[in-house]
Enzyme design. Sequence first.
Site, mmCIF file in Angstrom:
data_model
loop_
_atom_site.group_PDB
_atom_site.id
_atom_site.type_symbol
_atom_site.label_atom_id
_atom_site.label_comp_id
_atom_site.label_asym_id
_atom_site.label_seq_id
_atom_site.Cartn_x
_atom_site.Cartn_y
_atom_site.Cartn_z
ATOM 1 N N LYS A 78 4.145 1.373 -7.835
ATOM 2 C CA LYS A 78 5.385 2.155 -7.659
ATOM 3 C C LYS A 78 5.964 2.514 -9.022
ATOM 4 O O LYS A 78 6.401 3.652 -9.247
ATOM 5 C CB LYS A 78 6.402 1.368 -6.825
ATOM 6 C CG LYS A 78 5.983 1.131 -5.374
ATOM 7 C CD LYS A 78 5.833 2.430 -4.594
ATOM 8 C CE LYS A 78 5.425 2.211 -3.151
ATOM 9 N NZ LYS A 78 4.996 3.446 -2.476
ATOM 10 N N SER A 105 10.240 2.183 -4.092
ATOM 11 C CA SER A 105 10.749 0.967 -3.466
ATOM 12 C C SER A 105 11.676 0.244 -4.432
ATOM 13 O O SER A 105 11.497 0.313 -5.658
ATOM 14 C CB SER A 105 9.554 0.063 -3.126
ATOM 15 O OG SER A 105 9.975 -1.253 -2.873
ATOM 16 N N TYR A 107 1.284 -4.120 -6.228
ATOM 17 C CA TYR A 107 1.953 -3.121 -5.388
ATOM 18 C C TYR A 107 3.175 -2.564 -6.121
ATOM 19 O O TYR A 107 3.367 -1.343 -6.221
ATOM 20 C CB TYR A 107 2.363 -3.764 -4.056
ATOM 21 C CG TYR A 107 3.415 -2.990 -3.302
ATOM 22 C CD1 TYR A 107 3.089 -1.829 -2.610
ATOM 23 C CD2 TYR A 107 4.746 -3.410 -3.294
ATOM 24 C CE1 TYR A 107 4.061 -1.103 -1.937
ATOM 25 C CE2 TYR A 107 5.719 -2.695 -2.621
ATOM 26 C CZ TYR A 107 5.381 -1.548 -1.942
ATOM 27 O OH TYR A 107 6.342 -0.831 -1.294
HETATM 28 C C1 UD1 Z 1 8.614 -6.422 0.583
HETATM 29 C C2 UD1 Z 1 8.474 -5.795 -0.769
HETATM 30 C C3 UD1 Z 1 8.982 -4.391 -0.729
HETATM 31 C C4 UD1 Z 1 8.270 -3.617 0.337
HETATM 32 C C5 UD1 Z 1 8.508 -4.300 1.673
HETATM 33 C C6 UD1 Z 1 7.814 -3.570 2.801
HETATM 34 C C7 UD1 Z 1 8.742 -7.016 -2.878
HETATM 35 C C8 UD1 Z 1 9.650 -7.843 -3.710
HETATM 36 N N1 UD1 Z 1 9.246 -6.586 -1.723
HETATM 37 O O1 UD1 Z 1 10.026 -6.618 0.804
HETATM 38 O O2 UD1 Z 1 8.790 -3.754 -1.951
HETATM 39 O O3 UD1 Z 1 8.723 -2.297 0.365
HETATM 40 O O4 UD1 Z 1 8.024 -5.644 1.589
HETATM 41 O O5 UD1 Z 1 6.445 -3.806 2.820
HETATM 42 O O6 UD1 Z 1 7.647 -6.747 -3.249
HETATM 43 N N2 UD1 Z 1 11.064 -13.484 5.793
HETATM 44 C C9 UD1 Z 1 11.117 -14.648 6.535
HETATM 45 N N3 UD1 Z 1 10.151 -14.874 7.458
HETATM 46 C C10 UD1 Z 1 9.129 -13.981 7.695
HETATM 47 C C11 UD1 Z 1 9.083 -12.793 6.943
HETATM 48 C C12 UD1 Z 1 10.063 -12.568 5.996
HETATM 49 O O7 UD1 Z 1 12.006 -15.470 6.343
HETATM 50 O O8 UD1 Z 1 8.272 -14.263 8.535
HETATM 51 C C13 UD1 Z 1 12.118 -13.206 4.812
HETATM 52 C C14 UD1 Z 1 11.603 -13.047 3.396
HETATM 53 O O9 UD1 Z 1 11.582 -14.275 2.735
HETATM 54 C C15 UD1 Z 1 12.634 -12.092 2.816
HETATM 55 C C16 UD1 Z 1 13.100 -11.251 3.997
HETATM 56 O O10 UD1 Z 1 12.694 -11.965 5.147
HETATM 57 O O11 UD1 Z 1 13.732 -12.821 2.341
HETATM 58 C C17 UD1 Z 1 12.492 -9.883 4.029
HETATM 59 O O12 UD1 Z 1 11.078 -9.997 3.893
HETATM 60 P P1 UD1 Z 1 10.097 -8.759 4.104
HETATM 61 O O13 UD1 Z 1 10.430 -8.075 5.366
HETATM 62 O O14 UD1 Z 1 8.705 -9.254 3.920
HETATM 63 O O15 UD1 Z 1 10.471 -7.750 2.926
HETATM 64 P P2 UD1 Z 1 10.596 -7.986 1.347
HETATM 65 O O16 UD1 Z 1 9.765 -9.109 0.898
HETATM 66 O O17 UD1 Z 1 12.036 -8.001 1.033
#
Ligand code: UD1
Length: 338
Positions: free
Chosen positions: A158, A127, A154
Amino acid sequence: MSRVLLTGATGYIGSHVAVELVNAGYDVIGVDNFSNSTPKVLDGIEKIIGKRIDFMEVDCTDYNAFEKVFEQYPDIEAAIHFAAYKAVGESVAEPLKYFKNNLRSFENLVELMVTKGKGANIVFSSSATVYGQPAMDELPIKEDLPFQPASSPYARTKQIAEGILEDCVRAYTNLNGTILRYFNPIGAHPSAHIGELPNGVPNNLVPFITQTAAGIRECLSVFGNDYNTPDGSCIRDYIYVVDLAKAHVKAVDKMLQEGIRWNVFNLGTGKGLSVLELVNAFIKATGVNLNYRIADRRPGDVEQYWADPAKANAELGWSADTPIEEVLLSAWKWQQKL
Ligand code: UD1
């Protein structure tokens, strides 16, 4: 054709890779313990490819049970390791659960491939989390960017598993390793027979969007609009899961054909999208109204990063170019089916 072992074969990415490997002519043996999936995924795969993949219900942390897969399928030449827990927040609360599951299963796989495989070609599902928050002048992220200290257990699993594979490739001359570092995989198979199955309230953005659009969740929280980005929301590199799956086929092809001992690839589109851009793309693509509000930042979130996929583009002859609207429509179609 060569046989490929998939651990975590009924998971989100594993199931899409199973389809693409079979489409490319590979024999697959899938294993999973259904800790975060269901046997119904096997039906979904079958609906797409027209036949049942070979499958054994196995917990990869159980060496003796896992060994039986190699006794039954002595023709395994390559393995792709997906079997792992992946909830960042849970890993902070229960690190041992993550170390035991994610690392023990991988050590078992490496040992079994080295000692029992017809070939020992391993692709490890890693990842972009291994990089942590890069500085602005380090974007887009290339494969040689040094790791930051792990931001969660997590992420640490990795980093450690990548190190385990690297050390073992150095030591065991029959072993070849490829690391694939995924950016943010989203979407579902266009048939809507397989997709992401989040357990409970989704942590990830796209499942939360589709569940909100479907009325299962009241409102999407956009975590922060005061980041140092053009619209203030976080930026990620969202890659279509089917494009991602195709990269695995290319990686296996390359290992088997060229016998390359060690390789690392970033898998992303090369383009960053903000949370608000993604939300708007979803509304535009589906025509569905989405209830969302700006909320506080989510602790632990990285502000922005995206991939430099040039190495994968050039060396795998692969690129992720499905338009984002099409990707989001596939996620929506899957949600409606659920
Ligand atoms: C995280 C993990 C990544 C993992 C992936 C899939 C980290 C840094 N990242 O990615 O390694 O492979 O999950 O499990 O550990 N967001 C919102 N509202 C929500 C949900 C998310 O605004 O309800 C935003 C988050 O703030 C972020 C973006 O959407 O900016 C993506 O979030 P998310 O889909 O959870 O993935 P990551 O955190 O990028």
